[in-house]
Design a protein around this motif. Structure first.
Motif, PDB file in Angstrom:
ATOM      1  N   HIS A   1      22.317   3.051 -10.038  1.00  0.00           N
ATOM      2  CA  HIS A   1      22.022   1.766 -10.647  1.00  0.00           C
ATOM      3  C   HIS A   1      22.661   1.812 -12.039  1.00  0.00           C
ATOM      4  N   PRO A   2      23.202   0.674 -12.542  1.00  0.00           N
ATOM      5  CA  PRO A   2      23.822   0.720 -13.870  1.00  0.00           C
ATOM      6  C   PRO A   2      22.892   1.340 -14.913  1.00  0.00           C
ATOM      7  N   ASP A   3      23.480   2.163 -15.764  1.00  0.00           N
ATOM      8  CA  ASP A   3      22.783   2.795 -16.889  1.00  0.00           C
ATOM      9  C   ASP A   3      22.023   4.071 -16.555  1.00  0.00           C
ATOM     10  N   ALA A   4      22.057   4.477 -15.285  1.00  0.00           N
ATOM     11  CA  ALA A   4      21.347   5.720 -14.949  1.00  0.00           C
ATOM     12  C   ALA A   4      22.111   6.938 -15.459  1.00  0.00           C
ATOM     13  N   GLY A   5      23.436   6.759 -15.683  1.00  0.00           N
ATOM     14  CA  GLY A   5      24.208   7.870 -16.247  1.00  0.00           C
ATOM     15  C   GLY A   5      25.409   8.290 -15.412  1.00  0.00           C
ATOM     16  N   LYS A   6      25.879   7.396 -14.556  1.00  0.00           N
ATOM     17  CA  LYS A   6      27.024   7.720 -13.698  1.00  0.00           C
ATOM     18  C   LYS A   6      28.263   8.067 -14.519  1.00  0.00           C
ATOM     19  N   THR A   7      28.557   7.228 -15.512  1.00  0.00           N
ATOM     20  CA  THR A   7      29.753   7.466 -16.326  1.00  0.00           C
ATOM     21  C   THR A   7      29.640   8.778 -17.078  1.00  0.00           C
ATOM     22  N   THR A   8      28.467   9.020 -17.634  1.00  0.00           N
ATOM     23  CA  THR A   8      28.260  10.255 -18.392  1.00  0.00           C
ATOM     24  C   THR A   8      28.422  11.462 -17.474  1.00  0.00           C
ATOM     25  N   LEU A   9      27.827  11.401 -16.313  1.00  0.00           N
ATOM     26  CA  LEU A   9      27.944  12.536 -15.387  1.00  0.00           C
ATOM     27  C   LEU A   9      29.401  12.742 -14.962  1.00  0.00           C
TER      28      LEU A   9
ATOM     29  N   ILE B   1      18.719  13.983 -10.759  1.00  0.00           N
ATOM     30  CA  ILE B   1      17.741  13.238 -11.560  1.00  0.00           C
ATOM     31  C   ILE B   1      18.069  13.483 -13.021  1.00  0.00           C
ATOM     32  N   ASN B   2      18.501  12.421 -13.676  1.00  0.00           N
ATOM     33  CA  ASN B   2      19.087  12.505 -15.012  1.00  0.00           C
ATOM     34  C   ASN B   2      18.073  12.131 -16.113  1.00  0.00           C
ATOM     35  N   LYS B   3      18.470  12.421 -17.317  1.00  0.00           N
ATOM     36  CA  LYS B   3      17.713  12.045 -18.526  1.00  0.00           C
ATOM     37  C   LYS B   3      16.388  12.786 -18.637  1.00  0.00           C
ATOM     38  N   MET B   4      16.377  14.063 -18.213  1.00  0.00           N
ATOM     39  CA  MET B   4      15.133  14.825 -18.296  1.00  0.00           C
ATOM     40  C   MET B   4      14.720  15.097 -19.747  1.00  0.00           C
ATOM     41  N   ASP B   5      15.610  14.816 -20.680  1.00  0.00           N
ATOM     42  CA  ASP B   5      15.237  14.921 -22.092  1.00  0.00           C
ATOM     43  C   ASP B   5      14.365  13.745 -22.509  1.00  0.00           C
ATOM     44  N   ARG B   6      14.134  12.825 -21.580  1.00  0.00           N
ATOM     45  CA  ARG B   6      13.226  11.705 -21.871  1.00  0.00           C
ATOM     46  C   ARG B   6      11.924  11.894 -21.113  1.00  0.00           C
ATOM     47  N   GLU B   7      10.904  11.224 -21.627  1.00  0.00           N
ATOM     48  CA  GLU B   7       9.590  11.290 -20.984  1.00  0.00           C
ATOM     49  C   GLU B   7       9.644  10.477 -19.695  1.00  0.00           C
TER      50      GLU B   7
ATOM     51  N   GLY C   1      18.440  17.337 -14.507  1.00  0.00           N
ATOM     52  CA  GLY C   1      19.258  17.689 -15.669  1.00  0.00           C
ATOM     53  C   GLY C   1      19.355  16.565 -16.666  1.00  0.00           C
ATOM     54  N   SER C   2      20.275  16.740 -17.585  1.00  0.00           N
ATOM     55  CA  SER C   2      20.518  15.722 -18.596  1.00  0.00           C
ATOM     56  C   SER C   2      22.017  15.684 -18.839  1.00  0.00           C
ATOM     57  N   ALA C   3      22.639  14.701 -18.233  1.00  0.00           N
ATOM     58  CA  ALA C   3      24.110  14.647 -18.255  1.00  0.00           C
ATOM     59  C   ALA C   3      24.635  14.595 -19.677  1.00  0.00           C
ATOM     60  N   ILE C   4      23.995  13.800 -20.512  1.00  0.00           N
ATOM     61  CA  ILE C   4      24.508  13.632 -21.874  1.00  0.00           C
ATOM     62  C   ILE C   4      24.502  14.964 -22.626  1.00  0.00           C
ATOM     63  N   ASN C   5      23.569  15.815 -22.267  1.00  0.00           N
ATOM     64  CA  ASN C   5      23.468  17.115 -22.936  1.00  0.00           C
ATOM     65  C   ASN C   5      24.171  18.237 -22.160  1.00  0.00           C
TER      66      ASN C   5
HETATM   67  P1  G4P Z   1      26.213   4.193 -16.010  1.00  0.00           P
HETATM   68  O1  G4P Z   1      27.637   4.629 -15.938  1.00  0.00           O
HETATM   69  O2  G4P Z   1      25.384   4.667 -14.859  1.00  0.00           O
HETATM   70  O3  G4P Z   1      26.031   2.738 -16.265  1.00  0.00           O
HETATM   71  O4  G4P Z   1      25.522   4.917 -17.262  1.00  0.00           O
HETATM   72  P2  G4P Z   1      26.152   5.630 -18.540  1.00  0.00           P
HETATM   73  O5  G4P Z   1      26.705   6.950 -18.187  1.00  0.00           O
HETATM   74  O6  G4P Z   1      27.037   4.666 -19.265  1.00  0.00           O
HETATM   75  O7  G4P Z   1      24.820   5.910 -19.346  1.00  0.00           O
HETATM   76  C1  G4P Z   1      23.941   4.873 -19.740  1.00  0.00           C
HETATM   77  C2  G4P Z   1      23.225   5.269 -20.998  1.00  0.00           C
HETATM   78  O8  G4P Z   1      22.412   6.425 -20.755  1.00  0.00           O
HETATM   79  C3  G4P Z   1      24.163   5.670 -22.140  1.00  0.00           C
HETATM   80  O9  G4P Z   1      23.542   5.280 -23.351  1.00  0.00           O
HETATM   81  C4  G4P Z   1      24.179   7.181 -22.052  1.00  0.00           C
HETATM   82  O10 G4P Z   1      24.502   7.797 -23.273  1.00  0.00           O
HETATM   83  C5  G4P Z   1      22.733   7.445 -21.662  1.00  0.00           C
HETATM   84  N1  G4P Z   1      22.540   8.754 -21.007  1.00  0.00           N
HETATM   85  C6  G4P Z   1      23.279   9.338 -20.044  1.00  0.00           C
HETATM   86  N2  G4P Z   1      22.778  10.535 -19.712  1.00  0.00           N
HETATM   87  C7  G4P Z   1      21.691  10.735 -20.477  1.00  0.00           C
HETATM   88  C8  G4P Z   1      20.747  11.794 -20.598  1.00  0.00           C
HETATM   89  O11 G4P Z   1      20.812  12.819 -19.939  1.00  0.00           O
HETATM   90  N3  G4P Z   1      19.749  11.612 -21.518  1.00  0.00           N
HETATM   91  C9  G4P Z   1      19.636  10.498 -22.277  1.00  0.00           C
HETATM   92  N4  G4P Z   1      18.629  10.430 -23.136  1.00  0.00           N
HETATM   93  N5  G4P Z   1      20.518   9.480 -22.187  1.00  0.00           N
HETATM   94  C10 G4P Z   1      21.536   9.593 -21.310  1.00  0.00           C
HETATM   95  P3  G4P Z   1      23.941   3.973 -24.121  1.00  0.00           P
HETATM   96  O12 G4P Z   1      23.112   3.940 -25.344  1.00  0.00           O
HETATM   97  O13 G4P Z   1      23.894   2.804 -23.201  1.00  0.00           O
HETATM   98  O14 G4P Z   1      25.445   4.193 -24.427  1.00  0.00           O
HETATM   99  P4  G4P Z   1      26.111   5.147 -25.517  1.00  0.00           P
HETATM  100  O15 G4P Z   1      26.116   4.345 -26.750  1.00  0.00           O
HETATM  101  O16 G4P Z   1      25.291   6.401 -25.615  1.00  0.00           O
HETATM  102  O17 G4P Z   1      27.456   5.395 -24.933  1.00  0.00           O
END
Ligand code: G4P
Length: 529
Positions: A18-26, A138-144, A253-257
């Motif tokens: 779903h948009p914003d779940a973190g596909k691009t980041t992963l 399952i992404n964003k485990m750094d969040r509650e 995990g946490s893709a961003i990290n």
């Molecule tokens: P999408 O392609 O599925 O639409 O998602 P995308 O990777 O663009 O990620 C959506 C938002 O979630 C981004 O924040 C991204 O930084 C954040 N995100 C991805 N992985 C994690 C994670 O593991 N932990 C947390 N806390 N956030 C994560 P954004 O504010 O929309 O964009 P940006 O300004 O950070 O680029």
């Protein structure tokens, strides 16, 4: 390397979410681990599309949504990995569905806070239809987020698939300590780290007293309890069940990290399928057949708006594709050759001398390809399962500049060949009706007609909600139905009659009252004939 070895080293998959779940980041992090790009973290999610992938359309930059589907290839652990990117926006769902016909497996990204969302369900339905193997991240485990057990229950119930965790989180949110790998028996310690890719790992059995020291008594106790429950409740992971699309291994995990991504990639390389067989209208094609075959799953306008040529994305299904060799375009029966086919590396396009099953080849096309077209070494077959779906939104295309009607005609023909939308003609008067699955496509078409074809148009709303292709074993009955229905009949680009219904109720009534007429919801019936 022989064909079998080339096939074995390839993995072709898509990341869906779903948009914003973190596909691009992963995606970005996978490219980083694969060495295809050098920096992470500093790169914003949209930027990756501009720097590291093929960002074809001006409109994408304008809107900041991923309209284009691109291909990213990298080598990792002696494997060649092809990621087929899918547009996130729901109006481009059809693009995503088609891309899913060209992959052998998918990774589904779930936001641990939001759980299963609307798009997740739809995308998974498509995967389930084809029994595509799925790995869940399952992404964003750094969040509650939600309790992981609750999340797994939700996944099972809403996505109609069994799950099997292969890693397990130690706490979450601000107290997220890391994940325990159930199959490696090691603990990966979490560090908020947006730029580096190394992780801190400790090989440790769960009953080791060191665990308390490392994660604290409470989290150690919780982990032991959770793992005991997992081993009690979930069956052992069975790769065959995963390959059959019946069970999805789950990673946290946490893709961003950069966290949990390497374990995901390593496990993916180990369990995911090599390029698999594909159905055609004649027989099943195995990847290790010596003769080449492949199909077009996407057609895209070229990067350069001054040139009208297009890029066809061809998935190789069997044999070896060679540059400059003649292949049969089975729909037209013509033999065609490509002097500069190219492969998609993360940041460049390189001329491709040969390609193997699982690879995606970019072919310059001046207008001969349609979505679903097949190329072979002469055998007359067509790959199936790449249909056009019945559109749901219909608008009449009105020309606003009579001096440019030729450009408009050519533009709409080419854009609909690309699969952006479907074109129907109504008689009398040859009124043009454009059918799509999403509103946004109309804006895309309008924009592209203006910028690529210098044609101006307007779209007028129409009342129909469904288009069904019509066939019948009794030609007389079909002709009679067409005559009676008058304005409700249109013709697609191949002159096949289509029933345009104002509502589901009208459609159902016509189906009931006309048992001799077949109503088809996808264009695939053309292959049955
Ligand atoms: P999408 O392609 O599925 O639409 O998602 P995308 O990777 O663009 O990620 C959506 C938002 O979630 C981004 O924040 C991204 O930084 C954040 N995100 C991805 N992985 C994690 C994670 O593991 N932990 C947390 N806390 N956030 C994560 P954004 O504010 O929309 O964009 P940006 O300004 O950070 O680029």
């Amino acid at each position: 390397m022989n064909l079998e070895q080339e096939i074995n080293k390839r993995r072709t998959f898509a990341i869906i979410s779903h948009p914003d779940a973190g596909k691009t980041t992963l995606t970005e992090k996978l490219l980083l681990f694969g060495g295809a790009i050098q920096t992470a973290g500093a790169v914003k999610s949209n930027k990756i599309k501009k720097t590291a992938t093929s960002d074809f359309m001006e409109i994408e930059k304008q809107r900041g949504i991923s309209v284009a589907t691109s291909v990213m290839t990298f080598e990792y652990n002696h494997m060649k990995i092809n990621i087929l990117d899918t547009p996130g926006h729901k109006d481009f769902a059809e693009d995503t569905y088609r891309t899913l016909t060209a992959v052998d497996s998918v990774i589904l990204v779930i936001d641990c806070v939001k759980g299963v969302e609307e798009q997740t369900k739809r995308l998974m339905e498509v995967c389930r239809m084809r029994d595509t193997p799925v790995i869940i991240f399952i992404n964003k485990m750094d969040r509650e987020g939600q309790n992981p057990f609750d999340l797994l229950d939700e996944l099972e119930q809403q996505l109609n698939i069994k799950t099997r965790p292969l890693t397990w989180p130690v706490n979450m949110g601000a107290d997220f300590k890391g994940v325990y790998s159930l199959y490696e028996e090691q603990l990966y310690f979490f560090k908020s780290n947006k730029t580096k890719i190394e992780s801190d790992v400790l090989k440790i059995k769960l009953d080791d007293a060191l665990l308390e020291q490392k994660v604290g008594a409470r989290d150690a106790a919780q982990l032991r309890e959770d793992v005991e429950l997992i081993e009690g409740v979930y069956d052992a992971f069975d790769r065959q069940e995963y390959l059959a699309g019946k069970i999805a291994p789950v990673f946290f995990g946490s893709a961003i990290n950069n966290f949990g991504v390497k374990e995901l990639l390593d496990a993916f390389c180990e369990v995911s399928p090599r390029p698999v067989h594909r159905p055609t209208n004649v027989r099943v094609v195995e990847p290790n057949e010596s003769k080449f075959s492949g199909f077009v799953f996407k057609i895209h306008a070229n990067l350069d708006p001054r040139h009208r040529d297009r890029i066809a994305f061809l998935r190789i299904c069997s044999g070896v594709f060679e540059r400059g060799k003649f292949y049969r375009h089975t729909r037209s029966g013509k033999d065609v050759r490509f002097s500069s086919p190219f492969s998609f590396m993360a940041d460049s396009k390189a001329i491709l001398e040969e390609g193997f099953p699982g690879d995606v080849v970019g072919l310059y096309d001046t207008g001969s390809f349609k979505i679903g077209d097949t190329l072979t070494e002469g055998e007359n077959l067509q790959f199936t399962g790449i249909p056009s779906f019945s559109p749901e939104i219909f608008k009449e295309l009105v020309n606003l500049d009579p001096m440019k009607s030729k450009q408009l005609e050519k533009g709409i023909q080419q854009l609909t060949d690309e699969g952006v939308a479907q074109l129907f003609t109504l008689q009398p008067g040859s009124r043009k009706v454009v059918g799509t699955v999403g509103e946004l496509q109309f804006e895309v078409i309008q924009y592209r007609l203006e910028h690529e074809y210098s044609a101006k148009c307007r779209f007028d709303a129409m009342s129909m909600t469904k288009a069904c292709w019509l066939t019948s074993d009794d030609k007389g009955k079909l002709d009679e139905f067409i005559r009676l229905k008058g304005m409700q009949i249109g013709y697609d680009k191949d002159q096949n009659p289509v029933f345009l219904a104002d509502s589901d109720w009208i459609l159902r009534m016509n189906m009931t009252n006309n048992p001799d007429i077949k109503f088809h919801f996808t264009s695939e019936f053309k292959l049955e004939a």
